[in-house]
Design an enzyme around this catalytic site. Structure first.
Site, PDB file in Angstrom:
ATOM      1  N   HIS A  68       0.823  -1.210   0.000  1.00  0.00           N
ATOM      2  CA  HIS A  68       0.000   0.000   0.000  1.00  0.00           C
ATOM      3  C   HIS A  68       0.857   1.260   0.000  1.00  0.00           C
ATOM      4  O   HIS A  68       0.372   2.342  -0.364  1.00  0.00           O
ATOM      5  CB  HIS A  68      -0.949   0.001   1.203  1.00  0.00           C
ATOM      6  CG  HIS A  68      -0.266  -0.142   2.523  1.00  0.00           C
ATOM      7  ND1 HIS A  68       0.242  -1.337   2.965  1.00  0.00           N
ATOM      8  CD2 HIS A  68       0.005   0.762   3.501  1.00  0.00           C
ATOM      9  CE1 HIS A  68       0.783  -1.178   4.159  1.00  0.00           C
ATOM     10  NE2 HIS A  68       0.663   0.086   4.510  1.00  0.00           N
ATOM     11  N   LEU A 117      -1.033  -8.486   2.780  1.00  0.00           N
ATOM     12  CA  LEU A 117       0.125  -8.345   3.649  1.00  0.00           C
ATOM     13  C   LEU A 117       0.638  -9.693   4.152  1.00  0.00           C
ATOM     14  O   LEU A 117      -0.109 -10.649   4.304  1.00  0.00           O
ATOM     15  CB  LEU A 117      -0.217  -7.437   4.833  1.00  0.00           C
ATOM     16  CG  LEU A 117      -0.441  -5.965   4.459  1.00  0.00           C
ATOM     17  CD1 LEU A 117      -0.874  -5.166   5.675  1.00  0.00           C
ATOM     18  CD2 LEU A 117       0.820  -5.359   3.854  1.00  0.00           C
ATOM     19  N   ASN A 177       6.088   1.888  12.393  1.00  0.00           N
ATOM     20  CA  ASN A 177       5.529   3.233  12.562  1.00  0.00           C
ATOM     21  C   ASN A 177       4.392   3.278  13.582  1.00  0.00           C
ATOM     22  O   ASN A 177       3.723   4.285  13.718  1.00  0.00           O
ATOM     23  CB  ASN A 177       5.097   3.821  11.215  1.00  0.00           C
ATOM     24  CG  ASN A 177       3.975   3.060  10.557  1.00  0.00           C
ATOM     25  OD1 ASN A 177       3.172   2.395  11.202  1.00  0.00           O
ATOM     26  ND2 ASN A 177       3.897   3.163   9.221  1.00  0.00           N
ATOM     27  N   LYS A 239       4.543   7.473  11.484  1.00  0.00           N
ATOM     28  CA  LYS A 239       3.632   7.525  10.344  1.00  0.00           C
ATOM     29  C   LYS A 239       3.299   8.988  10.053  1.00  0.00           C
ATOM     30  O   LYS A 239       3.012   9.775  10.967  1.00  0.00           O
ATOM     31  CB  LYS A 239       2.354   6.735  10.672  1.00  0.00           C
ATOM     32  CG  LYS A 239       1.538   6.333   9.459  1.00  0.00           C
ATOM     33  CD  LYS A 239       0.544   5.257   9.843  1.00  0.00           C
ATOM     34  CE  LYS A 239      -0.186   4.727   8.616  1.00  0.00           C
ATOM     35  NZ  LYS A 239      -1.066   3.579   8.969  1.00  0.00           N
ATOM     36  N   ARG A 308       0.173 -40.545  -8.759  1.00  0.00           N
ATOM     37  CA  ARG A 308       1.202 -39.811  -8.008  1.00  0.00           C
ATOM     38  C   ARG A 308       2.588 -40.378  -8.305  1.00  0.00           C
ATOM     39  O   ARG A 308       3.575 -39.625  -8.361  1.00  0.00           O
ATOM     40  CB  ARG A 308       0.912 -39.833  -6.516  1.00  0.00           C
ATOM     41  CG  ARG A 308       0.833 -41.219  -5.894  1.00  0.00           C
ATOM     42  CD  ARG A 308       0.751 -41.157  -4.381  1.00  0.00           C
ATOM     43  NE  ARG A 308       0.505 -42.465  -3.796  1.00  0.00           N
ATOM     44  CZ  ARG A 308       0.819 -42.792  -2.553  1.00  0.00           C
ATOM     45  NH1 ARG A 308       1.426 -41.922  -1.768  1.00  0.00           N
ATOM     46  NH2 ARG A 308       0.549 -43.996  -2.084  1.00  0.00           N
ATOM     47  N   SER A 335       5.002 -39.182   0.006  1.00  0.00           N
ATOM     48  CA  SER A 335       3.626 -39.451  -0.418  1.00  0.00           C
ATOM     49  C   SER A 335       3.307 -38.846  -1.779  1.00  0.00           C
ATOM     50  O   SER A 335       2.646 -39.467  -2.606  1.00  0.00           O
ATOM     51  CB  SER A 335       2.633 -38.914   0.623  1.00  0.00           C
ATOM     52  OG  SER A 335       2.692 -39.660   1.817  1.00  0.00           O
ATOM     53  N   GLU A 356       2.982 -24.547   4.042  1.00  0.00           N
ATOM     54  CA  GLU A 356       2.495 -24.480   2.657  1.00  0.00           C
ATOM     55  C   GLU A 356       2.508 -23.071   2.100  1.00  0.00           C
ATOM     56  O   GLU A 356       2.717 -22.863   0.900  1.00  0.00           O
ATOM     57  CB  GLU A 356       1.080 -25.066   2.573  1.00  0.00           C
ATOM     58  CG  GLU A 356       1.016 -26.572   2.801  1.00  0.00           C
ATOM     59  CD  GLU A 356       0.920 -26.966   4.258  1.00  0.00           C
ATOM     60  OE1 GLU A 356       0.936 -28.178   4.550  1.00  0.00           O
ATOM     61  OE2 GLU A 356       0.826 -26.049   5.123  1.00  0.00           O
ATOM     62  N   GLN A 417      -7.872 -35.200   5.420  1.00  0.00           N
ATOM     63  CA  GLN A 417      -6.818 -35.402   4.430  1.00  0.00           C
ATOM     64  C   GLN A 417      -7.344 -35.413   2.990  1.00  0.00           C
ATOM     65  O   GLN A 417      -6.562 -35.527   2.053  1.00  0.00           O
ATOM     66  CB  GLN A 417      -6.122 -36.741   4.682  1.00  0.00           C
ATOM     67  CG  GLN A 417      -5.715 -36.990   6.118  1.00  0.00           C
ATOM     68  CD  GLN A 417      -4.704 -35.998   6.631  1.00  0.00           C
ATOM     69  OE1 GLN A 417      -3.573 -35.953   6.151  1.00  0.00           O
ATOM     70  NE2 GLN A 417      -5.095 -35.175   7.599  1.00  0.00           N
TER      71      GLN A 417
END
Length: 615
Positions: A68, A117, A177, A239, A308, A335, A356, A417
């Site tokens: 921003h 963010l 800030n 700020k 897989r 896996s 992740e 899962q």
């Protein structure tokens, strides 16, 4: 630059941030003003960058995580001569490159889209990993964060990963800030609180007055000389610095200054300081080695192979052929079968552990450095990183995501899962490609296809073994499908993919024995979808039945329905999908309980054909 010149440049960046926001009638000037001195010192004395050659392999990389504060970034571009004053004042206007939050789609000097963010530092970690482990150059990665985003968990995933990897080419600058959007941040001006947290993750930390340009200059120099650790510079700032009406005051976030001309005068008026940014050192462009020829694994018709497994073997072959291919995994490589790649190409394998968000962010960072990343985990766990996938699309990033253990067919592990929403969420991403192979040869070919595509590419793989029905020479173009059963007398079309394709074929055999000929379509390309084949099937049979190991919303059924969304005649359409909350059971029991097994398909097919008969 000397002290006086740096102070002057900081004031110019504040003035231009005010001017740009005022011209736009919106924006975040006060957030830009707090970090102006931090940016001035970096731009003038430490950044090594050739704005004429943003792809220069020796360029430092700068990520504005607090997106921003884009007026500050664009003001810095003006000071460096990359844009002019006229363009600066087009900020946030239709057709301008200077968007409210910066994106690399518009500006070649932007590494990644920011604005959600907590993402800049994780992506910066990916860029730093590329520099440290792949490019073997000494460019620095500078990330400017706000203190509000320090509340995001992804920041600390990144902090831990950077410390673990000893990324001493990474510097984060935290603009503390004190004020967020609605009021004070969690720790206010307690810069020691932030330093303690980074130090706990094995970072070198420096606390500094962010408006003392000499102290900031020394801090940057210290960061550059630090070895074996990333550096966090924790800067106490105000700020709205420099304008009494807004400085360190609540309620001023995201607003142009109320009396802009008075503010500009208070800041010392307009300036036109130009900065000669340090040139990067010469560095050779990375030349990833590879054979150039992809020798995909081959499977014999009738073999039993999990998709897989085929993915892991195909990715390994792709990595042998192409040195730009890299793999990332979320501690489930045994896996997902990404471990096959790790054993053959360990230098290009990135273990991100169970983080992740960091895994997807690192993939974005690696893609920004010219790599072709494949990031893998269970399909269910990609939901945790969905915002990173969304932002990757906004960045125009080219990343490959692979979700294994999809659907109720995984069996006894239970619903936590089971990826049952993944097709929907990936289809919703702008410009994405969504693929769902049913057998090993198909999976192997689609892995190779993915690597040549743009945007976000998603491959859904299955845990259990499935019979190979396609020969190794078969081709599977993205956007296509395969018609596996067909006749001129077909009264119904069943559309499936992955594990449910086998249920569809079994149901078709059952119905054929009852005198109901059925067409079966393997819709391995869920997005883009093969509209032509689906429309032809609708014209020929009048009835479509979709069956999928996925929630009803957003998956194969919706993909098929969308093929008729432009005014084409809509056939009778019935969708079979997972509408229950699964438990633990065998794969066969799970399919039956969800109503997507062969018997359920046959039953729905009979009813659909009966209802379609006009008395």
């Amino acid at each position: 630059m000397n002290t006086g010149e740096l102070v002057d440049l900081g004031q110019q960046l504040r003035v231009d941030s005010v001017r740009a926001s005022t011209a736009a009638g919106s924006g975040h000037p006060t957030s830009s003003m707090s970090a102006a001195d931090l940016m001035a010192v970096l731009l003038a004395n430490h950044l090594r960058y050739d704005f004429e050659r943003p792809a220069h392999p020796g360029n430092d990389r700068f990520v504005l995580s607090k997106g921003h504060a884009s007026p500050l970034l664009y003001s810095a571009y003006k000071a460096a001569g990359a844009i002019d004053d006229e363009e600066l004042l087009t900020f946030r206007k239709l057709g301008s490159r200077l968007e409210g939050h910066p994106t690399p789609q518009r500006l070649p000097w932007v590494e990644t889209a920011t604005g959600s963010l907590g993402q800049g530092l994780p992506v910066g970690v990916g860029i730093a990993l590329a520099g440290k482990r792949l490019d073997h150059t000494d460019y620095r990665v500078w990330v400017l964060c706000g203190d509000s985003e320090m509340a995001e968990g992804s920041v600390w995933e990144a902090a831990e990963h950077a410390g673990y990897e000893h990324l001493d080419n990474l510097v984060v600058i935290v603009d503390v800030n004190r004020l967020g959007q609605r009021g004070p941040t969690r720790h206010g001006h307690d810069i020691e609180a932030y330093a303690r947290r980074f130090h706990a993750f094995d970072w070198h930390t420096i606390e500094v007055d962010g408006h003392d340009v000499d102290a900031v200059d020394r801090a940057y120099g210290e960061a550059l000389s630090t070895r074996g650790q990333p550096t966090a510079i924790i800067a106490r700032t105000l700020k709205g610095k420099g304008v009494e009406a807004v400085e360190n005051r609540e309620g001023q976030h995201g607003k142009p200054l109320p009396e802009a001309e008075d503010a500009i005068e208070e800041l010392g008026g307009r300036r036109d300081v130009r900065v000669r940014v340090h040139e990067p050192e010469d560095a050779p462009a990375p030349q990833p080695a590879g054979t150039g020829r992809v020798e995909l694994p081959r499977y014999e018709v009738g073999d039993e192979v999990a998709t897989r497994n085929a993915f892991g073997e195909a990715l390994t072959a792709l990595g042998t052929a192409r040195g730009d291919v890299v793999a990332l995994d979320g501690e489930v490589g045994d896996s997902t079968r990404a471990e096959f790649f790790a054993k053959e190409h360990p230098e290009r394998y990135f273990e991100c552990y169970i983080a992740e968000q960091q895994m997807v962010a690192a993939a974005v960072g690696l893609a920004a450095r010219g790599r072709v990343p494949f990031a893998t985990t269970f399909a269910a766990f990609l939901t945790r990183a969905y915002d990173f996938v969304r932002m990757a699309s906004i960045s125009g990033s080219g990343i490959n995501l692979v979700g294994s253990h999809a659907g109720v067919a995984i069996g006894q592990d239970g619903p936590s899962q089971m990826g049952l929403e993944d097709l929907a969420m990936m289809r919703a991403i702008h410009g994405s490609t969504v693929l769902y192979p049913c057998d090993a040869n198909q999976a192997a070919h689609l892995v190779a296809e993915m690597a040549a595509l743009e945007g976000i590419r998603y491959l859904r793989t299955s845990r259990g073994e499935s019979k190979v029905i396609y020969g190794p020479e078969e081709e599977f173009p993205v956007g296509g499908s395969k018609v596996l059963r067909s006749s001129d007398q077909d009264r119904l079309t069943v559309v499936a993919a992955g594990v449910t394709l086998y249920e569809a074929l079994a149901a078709a055999d059952t119905l054929a024995a009852e005198g109901i000929p059925v067409r079966v379509i393997d819709l391995y390309s869920v997005k883009p979808v093969d509209r032509e084949t689906l429309r032809r099937a609708a014209e020929d049979t009048g009835c479509l039945l979709t069956v999928e190991d996925h929630r009803r919303e957003g998956g194969i059924g919706d993909a098929v329905a969308d093929a008729f969304g432009d005014g084409a005649p809509v056939p009778r359409l019935v969708r079979l999908a997972v509408g229950t909350m699964p438990g633990s059971a065998t794969p066969a029991e799970e399919l039956e309980a969800a109503g997507i097994d062969a018997a359920s398909v046959a039953a729905a097919g009979r009813l659909l054909v009966e209802q379609a008969i006009v008395p």
